[in-house]
Design a protein around this motif. Structure first.
Motif, PDB file in Angstrom:
ATOM      1  N   ARG A  34     -20.700 -14.886 -55.551  1.00 26.85           N
ATOM      2  CA  ARG A  34     -21.493 -16.125 -55.659  1.00 26.85           C
ATOM      3  C   ARG A  34     -20.893 -17.198 -54.762  1.00 26.85           C
ATOM      4  O   ARG A  34     -20.534 -18.283 -55.233  1.00 26.85           O
ATOM      5  CB  ARG A  34     -21.532 -16.612 -57.107  1.00 26.85           C
ATOM      6  CG  ARG A  34     -22.106 -15.630 -58.105  1.00 26.85           C
ATOM      7  CD  ARG A  34     -23.620 -15.637 -58.109  1.00 26.85           C
ATOM      8  NE  ARG A  34     -24.150 -14.667 -59.064  1.00 26.85           N
ATOM      9  CZ  ARG A  34     -25.297 -13.989 -58.871  1.00 26.85           C
ATOM     10  NH1 ARG A  34     -26.016 -14.181 -57.790  1.00 26.85           N
ATOM     11  NH2 ARG A  34     -25.722 -13.133 -59.776  1.00 26.85           N
TER      12      ARG A  34
ATOM     13  N   SER B 144     -18.713 -16.091 -69.977  1.00 24.29           N
ATOM     14  CA  SER B 144     -19.301 -17.391 -69.632  1.00 24.29           C
ATOM     15  C   SER B 144     -18.575 -18.547 -70.296  1.00 24.29           C
ATOM     16  O   SER B 144     -18.706 -19.690 -69.872  1.00 24.29           O
ATOM     17  CB  SER B 144     -20.788 -17.415 -69.998  1.00 24.29           C
ATOM     18  OG  SER B 144     -20.961 -17.337 -71.397  1.00 24.29           O
ATOM     19  N   GLY B 305     -19.039 -29.484 -60.080  1.00 22.78           N
ATOM     20  CA  GLY B 305     -19.394 -28.598 -58.960  1.00 22.78           C
ATOM     21  C   GLY B 305     -18.418 -28.761 -57.808  1.00 22.78           C
ATOM     22  O   GLY B 305     -18.063 -27.791 -57.138  1.00 22.78           O
ATOM     23  N   GLY B 321     -17.364 -21.806 -61.645  1.00 25.64           N
ATOM     24  CA  GLY B 321     -17.956 -22.930 -62.362  1.00 25.64           C
ATOM     25  C   GLY B 321     -18.606 -22.452 -63.646  1.00 25.64           C
ATOM     26  O   GLY B 321     -18.395 -21.313 -64.072  1.00 25.64           O
ATOM     27  N   GLY B 322     -19.366 -23.304 -64.270  1.00 22.26           N
ATOM     28  CA  GLY B 322     -20.111 -22.902 -65.456  1.00 22.26           C
ATOM     29  C   GLY B 322     -21.402 -22.209 -65.056  1.00 22.26           C
ATOM     30  O   GLY B 322     -21.943 -22.467 -63.988  1.00 22.26           O
ATOM     31  N   GLN B 323     -21.890 -21.304 -65.922  1.00 24.29           N
ATOM     32  CA  GLN B 323     -23.145 -20.608 -65.647  1.00 24.29           C
ATOM     33  C   GLN B 323     -24.247 -21.203 -66.504  1.00 24.29           C
ATOM     34  O   GLN B 323     -24.008 -21.634 -67.623  1.00 24.29           O
ATOM     35  CB  GLN B 323     -23.001 -19.115 -65.993  1.00 24.29           C
ATOM     36  CG  GLN B 323     -21.987 -18.376 -65.116  1.00 24.29           C
ATOM     37  CD  GLN B 323     -21.667 -16.997 -65.678  1.00 24.29           C
ATOM     38  OE1 GLN B 323     -21.142 -16.872 -66.773  1.00 24.29           O
ATOM     39  NE2 GLN B 323     -21.990 -15.955 -64.932  1.00 24.29           N
ATOM     40  N   SER B 325     -26.585 -23.313 -68.555  1.00 27.90           N
ATOM     41  CA  SER B 325     -26.501 -24.664 -69.110  1.00 27.90           C
ATOM     42  C   SER B 325     -25.081 -25.233 -69.036  1.00 27.90           C
ATOM     43  O   SER B 325     -24.864 -26.425 -69.242  1.00 27.90           O
ATOM     44  CB  SER B 325     -26.966 -24.655 -70.571  1.00 27.90           C
ATOM     45  OG  SER B 325     -26.120 -23.811 -71.335  1.00 27.90           O
ATOM     46  N   LYS B 327     -23.333 -25.248 -66.327  1.00 25.75           N
ATOM     47  CA  LYS B 327     -23.094 -25.658 -64.940  1.00 25.75           C
ATOM     48  C   LYS B 327     -22.692 -27.134 -64.868  1.00 25.75           C
ATOM     49  O   LYS B 327     -23.378 -28.001 -65.395  1.00 25.75           O
ATOM     50  CB  LYS B 327     -24.368 -25.420 -64.120  1.00 25.75           C
ATOM     51  CG  LYS B 327     -24.082 -25.173 -62.663  1.00 25.75           C
ATOM     52  CD  LYS B 327     -25.295 -24.676 -61.904  1.00 25.75           C
ATOM     53  CE  LYS B 327     -24.909 -24.541 -60.421  1.00 25.75           C
ATOM     54  NZ  LYS B 327     -25.934 -23.847 -59.661  1.00 25.75           N
ATOM     55  N   GLY B 328     -21.580 -27.393 -64.225  1.00 24.20           N
ATOM     56  CA  GLY B 328     -21.128 -28.779 -64.071  1.00 24.20           C
ATOM     57  C   GLY B 328     -20.338 -29.297 -65.274  1.00 24.20           C
ATOM     58  O   GLY B 328     -19.673 -30.325 -65.182  1.00 24.20           O
TER      59      GLY B 328
END
Lengths: 380, 380
Positions: A34, B144, B305, B321-323, B325, B327-328
């Motif tokens: 990714r 996750s 990010g 990063g986060g996947q 929901s 994310k960020g």
């Protein structure tokens, strides 16, 4: 007296020899999938492979064997109870049949014996008799018998009937001329370990707009091979990163050689092998032999299994025996992928050696003489 | 002024770093898969992997990502309409849910928020309320969120109820202690690109006698992942030959290190990372953090990010990063597979650098001090 060092020659119809540069490309550091860095490599691999397929259709790279891509083809275009025309002249045609059964399709079989082939006319008849069929499943090169089908002609009758055509090009692609877009092929499947000069572990599949349209009305029970997932994100699962490095390089090598020349090279290797085999007093098995491999009848009084095992275990030359009911009756010499004139010569001289040992009379150099004459005549 | 050469450090929860010896093992000549020569290598790979799984059950190697093995688990143990208890606390629990839906199972959901975990008691309640359930689907390490589940405890209640248990150990296996046979785990799934120190492209799956018995009464619509095919021939399709060379070597390396030490090493790397993160004034995201990866909340006012992209693109350090929901909101640092104390230090010092740049106050060396103290205390 002296003993030879045993070098290994892989002359089977998959896996095939992998160029050292391609082997080493796979030894590069694994990077995360990714990342923009990987995305670039992945796109190169996809775009190069599309050129080899001669297509602008969507093309997906799967982490699976070719059979996985065949499952993806069937699972996404047929609902249970829908009709498929399935063509079969060997083990891999039978795989289409098994897959069609697995996904609950009603099957119309266009079948001929092992060694035989099916024609556009036969497929046309099946289409005429089954106007409710949704697709035709075909094989470019039936690996179990070395038979090549007239996919261009077959596609014409399928397109005339307004149906979808899927082609198993797993062993055939690269070795046999195939023009996905010009011929209107809706689904084409291939695998890494054949003409693509890659180790096994990847499969490739292209879908036309029409095939994608049909897939929208199919409630597939496949998850890993669900086309909807790949349309949303061409990398739905962790891809086989290092194999994709190798793919990117191998398709670049093929395109630098040029597909026209790649096809001509395979045609010449096929022709030289066939003529040499006949000159040695042996008989071809296939009624429509292709340029992926040459299948040869085991001569009377010779143990077919021993031909393969002695060549492999004592001489270091791996060819293939017969599969299933063909076991012991035929042997198969590939001229596929990263191979050249001298690979053909190795196969022929090694074959003469083992045949003489097993009591078959043949003069050394018979095959080499015929093959070299053909290579020279064609300027190779 | 001087600029550093950019070396790349892969500290994400898969793919993970592959030892150079393992990378080069994959560059060996591809041999044919239907030969005694390959059979030997394949058996070494299977037997070594069984030892890592701590099982004598049948274990199969698939050419696919881990998701393919998860599909194999579900596709072969549930008929449409049968009930599955599916446990989920994140993206990979949700994958079990999607798979259960795909194969028509009736789903009883044991679900908690991202970051949370489920307990043996929760699973026991679901089993009590659903005596007709056929199996429980669980996750060892939810990648996750970095949460580890008490699989030993959960398996006890599942076994008490006489049901089957399947464990997604894709990221968890090797890093987290897991005893397939001692704990009575019917199906355990893993993938090559995590703790196994291999490139992506292989998945592993073990089936207990009970799971195999159940599969006999399941009319699976899967072909490539059909257990019946693998029981008949563990190599039903062309295997990823070169990856299997690598697997054979990588499991040998793990077994030479010893699984007890492998687990202890991961435990120590996890502990050091967690304590260092807290000392840096950051907060852990998971309520039951495991030793595969550490998920960290992005501090107020910092762009999550950017943490990941600057570390990767400018410093050469790839974390995740986060996947979805997440994310960020979180970032994830792996301590998984071919990693040691210095990989932990690289992650921590690089993180301090990026956080300072993004306006978060932390003194250089805070993480390193805490981590090194912990390593020294444990004699590592």
């Amino acid at each position: 007296m002296a003993k030879m060092i045993k070098k290994n020659y892989l002359l089977a119809p998959g896996p095939t020899p992998v160029p050292v540069d391609v082997l080493l490309e796979g030894a590069k550091d694994t990077i995360h999938h990714r990342t923009p860095q990987f995305k670039k490599i992945f796109e190169d691999a996809v775009n190069g492979t599309k050129e080899v397929f001669r297509t602008r259709n969507d093309l997906f790279i799967l982490a699976s064997s070719g059979t996985g891509a065949m499952e993806m083809a069937v699972a996404n275009i047929v609902n249970p109870g829908e009709k498929l025309i399935v063509c079969s002249v060997g083990k891999f045609g039978e795989r289409w049949v098994e897959l069609a059964k697995t996904f609950g399709a009603e099957i119309v079989l266009v079948e001929r014996d092992y060694g035989d082939f099916y024609t556009p006319e036969m497929v046309e008849r099946a289409l005429d008799e089954n106007p409710d069929a949704v697709a035709v499943l075909t094989t470019l090169s039936e690996t179990s018998t070395g038979t090549v089908m007239d996919i261009e002609g077959i596609s014409k009758v399928v397109k005339k009937a307004g149906k979808l055509i899927a082609v198993d090009g797993i062993s055939g692609l690269v070795a046999e001329r195939l023009l996905t877009d010009d011929w209107g092929l809706d689904i084409v499947v291939s695998g890494s370990q054949k003409g693509f000069m890659l180790p096994p572990g990847l499969a490739f599949i292209s879908f036309s707009k029409e095939a994608i349209e049909k897939s929208k009305n199919v409630s597939s029970t496949s998850f890993y091979f669900n086309l909807k997932k790949y349309l949303k994100d061409p990398i739905p699962w962790t891809p086989a990163v290092n194999l994709i490095y190798q793919q990117s390089l191998a398709v670049k090598m093929l395109l630098e050689e040029g597909m026209e020349n790649v096809w001509a090279r395979h045609e010449l290797m096929g022709k030289a092998t066939r003529e040499a085999i006949k000159a040695m007093g042996l008989e071809l098995f296939s009624k429509r032999p292709g340029n992926v491999l040459t299948s040869v009848k085991v001569p009377e009084g010779v143990d077919g299994g021993k031909i393969v095992s002695i060549m492999r275990d004592e001489y270091g030359v791996t060819i293939a025996g017969g599969q299933g009911s063909m076991k012991g009756n035929i042997f198969r010499i590939a001229h596929l992928g990263y191979m050249s004139d001298y690979d053909v010569i190795i196969a022929l001289t090694s074959l003469e050696k083992v045949l003489r040992r097993l009591g078959f009379k043949v003069e050394y150099g018979t095959g080499a003489r015929v093959a070299m004459e053909i290579f020279e005549k064609e300027g190779a």
